[in-house]
Design a protein around this motif. Structure first.
Motif, PDB file in Angstrom:
ATOM      1  N   LEU A   1       5.979  -5.439  14.015  1.00 24.48           N
ATOM      2  CA  LEU A   1       5.526  -6.413  13.376  1.00 24.48           C
ATOM      3  C   LEU A   1       4.251  -5.792  12.413  1.00 24.48           C
ATOM      4  CD1 LEU A   1       4.662  -9.467  16.032  1.00 24.48           C
ATOM      5  CD2 LEU A   1       6.498  -9.360  13.939  1.00 24.48           C
ATOM      6  N   LEU A   2       3.841  -4.812  12.478  1.00 24.83           N
ATOM      7  CA  LEU A   2       2.990  -4.169  11.811  1.00 24.83           C
ATOM      8  C   LEU A   2       3.634  -3.219  10.567  1.00 24.83           C
ATOM      9  CD1 LEU A   2      -0.066  -3.295  13.690  1.00 24.83           C
ATOM     10  CD2 LEU A   2       0.244  -5.297  12.178  1.00 24.83           C
ATOM     11  N   CYS A   3       4.771  -3.025  10.839  1.00 24.82           N
ATOM     12  CA  CYS A   3       5.704  -2.031  10.067  1.00 24.82           C
ATOM     13  C   CYS A   3       6.184  -2.640   8.734  1.00 24.82           C
ATOM     14  CB  CYS A   3       6.749  -1.384  10.787  1.00 24.82           C
ATOM     15  SG  CYS A   3       6.126  -0.299  12.230  1.00 24.82           S
ATOM     16  N   ALA A   4       5.773  -2.151   7.656  1.00 24.07           N
ATOM     17  CA  ALA A   4       6.434  -2.744   6.349  1.00 24.07           C
ATOM     18  C   ALA A   4       7.672  -1.715   6.147  1.00 24.07           C
ATOM     19  CB  ALA A   4       5.535  -2.374   5.252  1.00 24.07           C
ATOM     20  N   SER A   5       8.938  -2.246   5.286  1.00 22.25           N
ATOM     21  CA  SER A   5      10.147  -1.555   5.134  1.00 22.25           C
ATOM     22  C   SER A   5       9.561  -0.584   3.910  1.00 22.25           C
ATOM     23  CB  SER A   5      10.930  -2.536   4.759  1.00 22.25           C
ATOM     24  OG  SER A   5      10.763  -3.155   3.279  1.00 22.25           O
ATOM     25  N   PRO A   6      10.402   0.510   3.853  1.00 23.82           N
ATOM     26  CA  PRO A   6      10.361   1.489   2.751  1.00 23.82           C
ATOM     27  C   PRO A   6      10.463   0.716   1.444  1.00 23.82           C
ATOM     28  CG  PRO A   6      11.478   2.561   4.612  1.00 23.82           C
ATOM     29  CD  PRO A   6      11.208   0.867   4.932  1.00 23.82           C
ATOM     30  N   GLU A   7      11.355  -0.174   1.377  1.00 27.02           N
ATOM     31  CA  GLU A   7      11.764  -0.932   0.302  1.00 27.02           C
ATOM     32  C   GLU A   7      10.781  -1.859  -0.402  1.00 27.02           C
ATOM     33  OE1 GLU A   7      14.979   0.880   2.326  1.00 27.02           O
ATOM     34  OE2 GLU A   7      13.755  -0.659   2.874  1.00 27.02           O
ATOM     35  N   SER A   8      10.150  -2.328   0.606  1.00 29.81           N
ATOM     36  CA  SER A   8       8.775  -3.384   0.190  1.00 29.81           C
ATOM     37  C   SER A   8       7.857  -2.499  -0.544  1.00 29.81           C
ATOM     38  CB  SER A   8       8.460  -4.110   1.239  1.00 29.81           C
ATOM     39  OG  SER A   8       7.799  -3.587   2.198  1.00 29.81           O
ATOM     40  N   VAL A   9       7.577  -1.342   0.236  1.00 25.42           N
ATOM     41  CA  VAL A   9       6.570  -0.477  -0.449  1.00 25.42           C
ATOM     42  C   VAL A   9       6.922  -0.020  -1.769  1.00 25.42           C
ATOM     43  CG1 VAL A   9       5.331   1.882  -0.198  1.00 25.42           C
ATOM     44  CG2 VAL A   9       5.637   0.243   1.949  1.00 25.42           C
ATOM     45  N   ALA A  10       8.071   0.379  -1.802  1.00 25.92           N
ATOM     46  CA  ALA A  10       8.443   0.713  -3.227  1.00 25.92           C
ATOM     47  C   ALA A  10       8.473  -0.323  -4.122  1.00 25.92           C
ATOM     48  CB  ALA A  10      10.000   1.222  -3.215  1.00 25.92           C
ATOM     49  N   ARG A  11       8.791  -1.567  -3.914  1.00 25.77           N
ATOM     50  CA  ARG A  11       8.394  -2.534  -4.865  1.00 25.77           C
ATOM     51  C   ARG A  11       7.050  -2.890  -5.230  1.00 25.77           C
ATOM     52  NH1 ARG A  11      12.841  -4.747  -1.755  1.00 25.77           N
ATOM     53  NH2 ARG A  11      11.434  -5.782  -0.540  1.00 25.77           N
ATOM     54  N   ASP A  12       6.221  -2.723  -4.329  1.00 26.27           N
ATOM     55  CA  ASP A  12       4.914  -2.926  -4.367  1.00 26.27           C
ATOM     56  C   ASP A  12       4.563  -1.965  -5.411  1.00 26.27           C
ATOM     57  OD1 ASP A  12       4.764  -5.197  -2.750  1.00 26.27           O
ATOM     58  OD2 ASP A  12       3.823  -4.099  -1.208  1.00 26.27           O
ATOM     59  N   LEU A  13       4.596  -0.715  -5.205  1.00 30.29           N
ATOM     60  CA  LEU A  13       4.244   0.403  -6.191  1.00 30.29           C
ATOM     61  C   LEU A  13       4.732   0.097  -7.733  1.00 30.29           C
ATOM     62  CD1 LEU A  13       4.524   3.394  -4.007  1.00 30.29           C
ATOM     63  CD2 LEU A  13       2.425   2.767  -4.720  1.00 30.29           C
ATOM     64  N   LEU A  14       5.949  -0.151  -7.741  1.00 27.20           N
ATOM     65  CA  LEU A  14       6.712  -0.218  -9.067  1.00 27.20           C
ATOM     66  C   LEU A  14       6.351  -1.622  -9.647  1.00 27.20           C
ATOM     67  CD1 LEU A  14       9.715   1.750  -8.432  1.00 27.20           C
ATOM     68  CD2 LEU A  14       7.867   2.174 -10.019  1.00 27.20           C
ATOM     69  N   ARG A  15       5.563  -2.493  -9.089  1.00 26.21           N
ATOM     70  CA  ARG A  15       5.216  -3.604  -9.645  1.00 26.21           C
ATOM     71  C   ARG A  15       4.215  -3.650 -10.553  1.00 26.21           C
ATOM     72  NH1 ARG A  15       4.933  -6.416  -5.254  1.00 26.21           N
ATOM     73  NH2 ARG A  15       6.762  -7.083  -5.151  1.00 26.21           N
ATOM     74  N   ARG A  16       3.145  -2.446 -10.282  1.00 28.90           N
ATOM     75  CA  ARG A  16       2.260  -2.012 -11.069  1.00 28.90           C
ATOM     76  C   ARG A  16       2.246  -0.742 -11.284  1.00 28.90           C
ATOM     77  NH1 ARG A  16      -2.812  -5.151  -8.331  1.00 28.90           N
ATOM     78  NH2 ARG A  16      -1.497  -4.678  -6.444  1.00 28.90           N
ATOM     79  N   PRO A  17       3.066   0.033 -11.948  1.00 24.54           N
ATOM     80  CA  PRO A  17       3.477   1.367 -12.003  1.00 24.54           C
ATOM     81  C   PRO A  17       2.303   2.071 -12.613  1.00 24.54           C
ATOM     82  CG  PRO A  17       4.630   0.284 -13.914  1.00 24.54           C
ATOM     83  CD  PRO A  17       4.095  -0.702 -12.992  1.00 24.54           C
ATOM     84  N   ASN A  18       1.345   1.746 -13.462  1.00 27.63           N
ATOM     85  CA  ASN A  18       0.439   2.407 -14.166  1.00 27.63           C
ATOM     86  C   ASN A  18      -0.886   2.202 -13.533  1.00 27.63           C
ATOM     87  OD1 ASN A  18       1.988   2.932 -16.615  1.00 27.63           O
ATOM     88  ND2 ASN A  18       1.998   0.952 -17.081  1.00 27.63           N
ATOM     89  N   ARG A  19      -0.958   1.594 -12.387  1.00 24.86           N
ATOM     90  CA  ARG A  19      -2.307   1.343 -11.820  1.00 24.86           C
ATOM     91  C   ARG A  19      -2.863   2.676 -11.133  1.00 24.86           C
ATOM     92  NH1 ARG A  19      -3.397  -2.655  -6.325  1.00 24.86           N
ATOM     93  NH2 ARG A  19      -5.665  -2.318  -6.416  1.00 24.86           N
ATOM     94  N   ARG A  20      -4.162   2.988 -11.296  1.00 26.17           N
ATOM     95  CA  ARG A  20      -4.762   4.152 -10.781  1.00 26.17           C
ATOM     96  C   ARG A  20      -5.871   3.767  -9.651  1.00 26.17           C
ATOM     97  NH1 ARG A  20      -6.915   7.491 -15.263  1.00 26.17           N
ATOM     98  NH2 ARG A  20      -5.146   6.432 -16.436  1.00 26.17           N
TER      99      ARG A  20
END
Length: 245
Positions: free
Chosen positions: A199-218
């Motif tokens: 229940l605490l494990c995110a999918s790799p695909e959801s992590v990828a989408r979250d990162l690329l939702r804001r690709p210029n974030r620092r």
């Protein structure tokens, strides 16, 4: 112009499930040049073939061994080339039980998650590169936030990696180059099978989408986002409760 201005990516730890998910997402969004670095040459070449066949990407591969890289002399810095994105997902849990009594295993965990990455991060974070556009995304872990009796060598290595990259983040302040430190919670990968509640494990695909939702974030961020609140709570636990984690 590419939607996310990420036309090329350098990926250290490219055979990890999260790296593959990020690369696929990048390729779907227009990235067409990848340089993949991993220890498992066969698996790395197989993934390179997938990116070439599915997306028409130009892909090169390189075999690396972070345990050996930890001992690279300063005058032999690795070559990292010029890319829009430098993605560091390399790391390994190792055998936490063995590391408690075997210094060699403890050192292997440290090399896989911290010291072996230092030559690569040093080669990436040159003054010239920090002065130009580009991104460095480094995967750390929520394990860096508090020592746990179950995997304190891994947590210590990730804490050191986080501190090093936070220094790079501050060094790049007000510069075009963006440093992003990802404190990842449990991700559903072969590395976490049997070691984390589903229940605490995110999918790799959801992590990828979250990162690329804001690709210029620092900056420093937790993925998934709710790990930030959870780790604040865990850090407040008294030792009598934290010892059970």
């Amino acid at each position: 112009m590419l939607q996310y201005s990420i036309a090329s990516a350098f990926v250290l730890g490219s055979t990890s499930a999260v790296a593959k998910a990020i690369c696929r997402e990048l390729a779907q969004r227009g990235c067409r040049h990848f340089h993949l670095l991993a220890r498992n040459l066969e698996a790395n070449q197989a993934f390179a073939a997938e990116l070439q066949q599915r997306f028409g990407a130009a892909v090169t591969t390189e075999s690396v061994d972070l345990l050996a890289d930890a001992a690279i002399p300063g005058e032999h810095a690795p070559l990292v080339g010029a890319f829009d994105l430098y993605l560091i997902t390399a790391g390994a849990l190792g055998d936490a039980e063995q590391a408690r009594h075997d210094p060699a295993e403890a050192q292997r965990i440290t090399a896989a998650n911290y010291t072996g990455l230092i030559p690569w991060l040093t080669a990436i974070a040159t003054p010239e590169r920090l002065a130009g556009s580009g991104r460095l995304w480094v995967f750390s872990s929520v394990a860096a936030d508090r020592g746990r009796p179950s995997n304190y060598h891994y947590g210590a290595a990730k804490a050191a990696l986080t501190t090093l990259c936070e220094g790079l983040l501050l060094r790049a302040h007000a510069k075009p180059f963006a440093v992003r430190i990802i404190k990842a919670g449990f991700i559903a990968t072969p590395m976490t099978v049997g070691k984390a509640p589903a229940l605490l494990c995110a999918s790799p695909e959801s992590v990828a989408r979250d990162l690329l939702r804001r690709p210029n974030r620092r900056g420093i961020e937790y993925l998934p986002w709710w790990w930030a609140a959870l780790m604040r709570l865990i850090c407040l636990l008294p030792s009598s409760l934290a010892s059970r984690l």
